[in-house]
Motif scaffolding. Structure first.
Motif, PDB file in Angstrom:
ATOM      1  N   ARG A 154       1.086  -1.089   0.242  1.00 60.16           N
ATOM      2  CA  ARG A 154      -0.252  -0.186  -0.039  1.00 60.16           C
ATOM      3  C   ARG A 154       1.007   1.540   0.268  1.00 60.16           C
ATOM      4  N   LEU A 155       1.720   1.476   0.747  1.00 61.98           N
ATOM      5  CA  LEU A 155       2.821   2.299   1.068  1.00 61.98           C
ATOM      6  C   LEU A 155       3.407   2.355  -0.223  1.00 61.98           C
ATOM      7  N   SER A 156       3.639   1.962  -1.191  1.00 62.90           N
ATOM      8  CA  SER A 156       4.978   1.411  -2.309  1.00 62.90           C
ATOM      9  C   SER A 156       3.511   2.585  -3.544  1.00 62.90           C
ATOM     10  N   ARG A 157       2.236   2.129  -3.950  1.00 65.36           N
ATOM     11  CA  ARG A 157       1.462   2.322  -4.437  1.00 65.36           C
ATOM     12  C   ARG A 157       1.173   3.850  -3.704  1.00 65.36           C
ATOM     13  N   VAL A 158       1.098   4.096  -2.577  1.00 62.69           N
ATOM     14  CA  VAL A 158       1.295   6.128  -1.745  1.00 62.69           C
ATOM     15  C   VAL A 158       1.858   6.251  -2.683  1.00 62.69           C
ATOM     16  N   LEU A 159       2.767   6.268  -2.490  1.00 58.15           N
ATOM     17  CA  LEU A 159       4.344   7.098  -3.681  1.00 58.15           C
ATOM     18  C   LEU A 159       4.013   6.716  -4.724  1.00 58.15           C
ATOM     19  N   ASP A 160       3.661   6.325  -5.294  1.00 57.67           N
ATOM     20  CA  ASP A 160       3.882   6.078  -6.723  1.00 57.67           C
ATOM     21  C   ASP A 160       2.658   7.207  -7.283  1.00 57.67           C
ATOM     22  N   ARG A 161       1.558   7.621  -6.376  1.00 61.30           N
ATOM     23  CA  ARG A 161       0.567   8.711  -7.165  1.00 61.30           C
ATOM     24  C   ARG A 161       1.134   9.949  -6.006  1.00 61.30           C
ATOM     25  N   TYR A 162       2.189   9.567  -5.020  1.00 67.08           N
ATOM     26  CA  TYR A 162       2.665  10.959  -5.032  1.00 67.08           C
ATOM     27  C   TYR A 162       3.986  12.158  -6.149  1.00 67.08           C
ATOM     28  N   LEU A 163       4.234  10.842  -6.262  1.00 67.24           N
ATOM     29  CA  LEU A 163       6.057  11.181  -7.377  1.00 67.24           C
ATOM     30  C   LEU A 163       5.456  11.416  -8.480  1.00 67.24           C
ATOM     31  N   GLU A 164       4.111  11.055  -9.202  1.00 66.71           N
ATOM     32  CA  GLU A 164       3.383  10.945 -10.082  1.00 66.71           C
ATOM     33  C   GLU A 164       2.607  12.911  -9.478  1.00 66.71           C
ATOM     34  N   PHE A 165       1.943  12.777  -8.719  1.00 66.18           N
ATOM     35  CA  PHE A 165       1.351  14.363  -7.921  1.00 66.18           C
ATOM     36  C   PHE A 165       3.027  15.290  -8.763  1.00 66.18           C
TER      37      PHE A 165
ATOM     38  N   THR B 206       8.325  -6.614  13.343  1.00 70.57           N
ATOM     39  CA  THR B 206       8.159  -7.610  13.163  1.00 70.57           C
ATOM     40  C   THR B 206       7.276  -7.231  11.535  1.00 70.57           C
ATOM     41  N   THR B 207       5.932  -7.584  12.147  1.00 70.26           N
ATOM     42  CA  THR B 207       5.081  -7.428  11.126  1.00 70.26           C
ATOM     43  C   THR B 207       5.821  -7.348   9.824  1.00 70.26           C
ATOM     44  N   LEU B 208       6.113  -6.098   9.605  1.00 71.84           N
ATOM     45  CA  LEU B 208       6.377  -5.816   8.424  1.00 71.84           C
ATOM     46  C   LEU B 208       7.293  -6.952   7.659  1.00 71.84           C
ATOM     47  N   ALA B 209       8.188  -7.561   8.508  1.00 67.81           N
ATOM     48  CA  ALA B 209       9.146  -8.618   8.000  1.00 67.81           C
ATOM     49  C   ALA B 209       8.493  -9.546   7.575  1.00 67.81           C
ATOM     50  N   ALA B 210       6.775  -9.604   7.762  1.00 68.92           N
ATOM     51  CA  ALA B 210       5.825 -10.800   6.714  1.00 68.92           C
ATOM     52  C   ALA B 210       5.154 -10.719   5.428  1.00 68.92           C
ATOM     53  N   ASP B 211       5.171  -9.075   5.466  1.00 71.36           N
ATOM     54  CA  ASP B 211       4.734  -8.338   4.096  1.00 71.36           C
ATOM     55  C   ASP B 211       5.268  -9.072   3.003  1.00 71.36           C
ATOM     56  N   ALA B 212       4.312  -9.279   1.985  1.00 72.85           N
ATOM     57  CA  ALA B 212       4.810  -9.954   0.318  1.00 72.85           C
ATOM     58  C   ALA B 212       6.015  -8.647  -0.087  1.00 72.85           C
ATOM     59  N   PRO B 213       6.208  -9.009  -0.775  1.00 71.32           N
ATOM     60  CA  PRO B 213       7.693  -8.274  -1.315  1.00 71.32           C
ATOM     61  C   PRO B 213       6.768  -6.950  -2.006  1.00 71.32           C
ATOM     62  N   VAL B 214       7.798  -6.035  -1.791  1.00 69.41           N
ATOM     63  CA  VAL B 214       6.653  -4.774  -2.304  1.00 69.41           C
ATOM     64  C   VAL B 214       6.965  -5.054  -4.313  1.00 69.41           C
ATOM     65  N   PRO B 215       6.441  -4.729  -5.036  1.00 68.24           N
ATOM     66  CA  PRO B 215       6.188  -5.140  -6.005  1.00 68.24           C
ATOM     67  C   PRO B 215       6.477  -3.859  -7.149  1.00 68.24           C
ATOM     68  N   SER B 216       7.587  -4.665  -8.279  1.00 69.26           N
ATOM     69  CA  SER B 216       8.634  -3.580  -8.744  1.00 69.26           C
ATOM     70  C   SER B 216       7.491  -3.264 -10.193  1.00 69.26           C
ATOM     71  N   ALA B 217       7.506  -1.963 -10.834  1.00 75.00           N
ATOM     72  CA  ALA B 217       6.945  -1.338 -11.898  1.00 75.00           C
ATOM     73  C   ALA B 217       7.428  -2.540 -12.684  1.00 75.00           C
TER      74      ALA B 217
ATOM     75  N   GLU C 107      11.639   3.279  -9.403  1.00 69.98           N
ATOM     76  CA  GLU C 107      13.543   2.803  -9.227  1.00 69.98           C
ATOM     77  C   GLU C 107      13.015   3.625  -7.544  1.00 69.98           C
ATOM     78  N   LEU C 108      13.086   5.015  -7.343  1.00 68.39           N
ATOM     79  CA  LEU C 108      13.021   5.926  -6.185  1.00 68.39           C
ATOM     80  C   LEU C 108      11.716   5.758  -5.169  1.00 68.39           C
ATOM     81  N   ARG C 109      10.818   4.850  -5.277  1.00 68.80           N
ATOM     82  CA  ARG C 109       9.341   4.524  -4.853  1.00 68.80           C
ATOM     83  C   ARG C 109      10.854   3.733  -4.421  1.00 68.80           C
ATOM     84  N   ASP C 110      11.177   2.258  -4.643  1.00 64.90           N
ATOM     85  CA  ASP C 110      11.249   1.141  -4.196  1.00 64.90           C
ATOM     86  C   ASP C 110      12.308   1.426  -3.281  1.00 64.90           C
ATOM     87  N   TRP C 111      13.906   2.764  -3.653  1.00 61.34           N
ATOM     88  CA  TRP C 111      14.023   3.331  -2.440  1.00 61.34           C
ATOM     89  C   TRP C 111      13.641   3.611  -1.164  1.00 61.34           C
ATOM     90  N   LEU C 112      12.908   4.310  -1.384  1.00 63.86           N
ATOM     91  CA  LEU C 112      12.217   5.178  -0.220  1.00 63.86           C
ATOM     92  C   LEU C 112      10.973   4.356   0.675  1.00 63.86           C
TER      93      LEU C 112
END
Length: 221
Positions: free
Chosen positions: A91-102, A210-221, A182-187
């Motif tokens: 979710r954070l990754s998609r938020v950053l996508d929209r933020y960088l588009e803005f 600990t909770t985040l460590a169980a998250d699925a990998p952040v998708p790449s574009a 690439e910037l999104r993933d870095w952030l």
């Protein structure tokens, strides 16, 4: 045929006209520093007369700028909305996508907004900008499913938001390189990294890591 010469603005409602003027102002502020935009520029961009701009914004350029900034803030706040359907980092990754588009779309205006120093900067405009930062932080807590963040976590999130802003400005100065994905993933990776640092001092943040460590990998574009 002569009826077509009637100015189009006479057929718009008050709200429609105000929306049109704000859209014209936002477009100009997106590519020029606020102090470089005049009411004549806004009137020309909207295809109306200067007196009409004053009719809707009797406070002149300052009122128009604050209204445009408020409109931009609403658009930016919408970037942070994301359904609670996937992992927190996704979710954070998609938020950053929209933020960088803005950021990309508003370019110079975004830089002027965050860097400050504009001749039209006031306590009201500063409050609007800080309101966006606070809203961003609250959305991040929600995405991380943290209902009552303690002081260490709050400080960490706000510092990361400041880092994202700084990275955005540098990105603009660097001809928008690296590519947005690439910037999104870095952030996102930086977000996890600063959380890990705080986790060594704060049990709440440690549990979050600990909770985040169980998250699925952040998708790449």
């Amino acid at each position: 045929m002569t009826q077509s010469a009637t100015p189009a603005y006479r057929r718009l409602s008050v709200e429609e006209r105000r929306t049109q003027l704000l859209a014209a102002a936002l477009s100009l502020f997106a590519h020029h520093a606020p102090e470089d935009v005049s009411l004549d520029d806004v009137a020309e961009a909207a295809g109306v007369s200067r007196p009409l701009v004053y009719r809707y914004f009797p406070g002149g350029k300052q009122q128009l700028y604050e209204a445009a900034l408020g409109s931009a803030a609403e658009q930016l706040n919408q970037c942070f909305d994301e359904p609670n359907e996937t992992s927190a980092l996704s979710r954070l990754s998609r938020v950053l996508d929209r933020y960088l588009e803005f950021v990309d779309q508003h370019d110079t205006g975004f830089a002027a907004l965050l860097q400050g120093g504009s001749v039209v900067e006031t306590k009201r405009t500063t409050s609007i900008v800080d309101g966006v930062r606070r809203s961003a932080a609250e959305h991040i807590y929600q995405h991380m499913e943290v209902s009552e963040p303690g002081a260490p976590l709050r400080m960490t999130v706000r510092m990361w938001i400041a880092a994202v802003e700084a990275a955005s400005l540098i990105w603009l100065d660097n001809d928008k390189q690296p590519p947005p994905a690439e910037l999104r993933d870095w952030l996102v990776e930086q977000f996890v990294a600063v959380l890990k640092v705080t986790a060594g001092r704060d049990p709440q943040t440690a549990a979050l890591v600990t909770t985040l460590a169980a998250d699925a990998p952040v998708p790449s574009a």
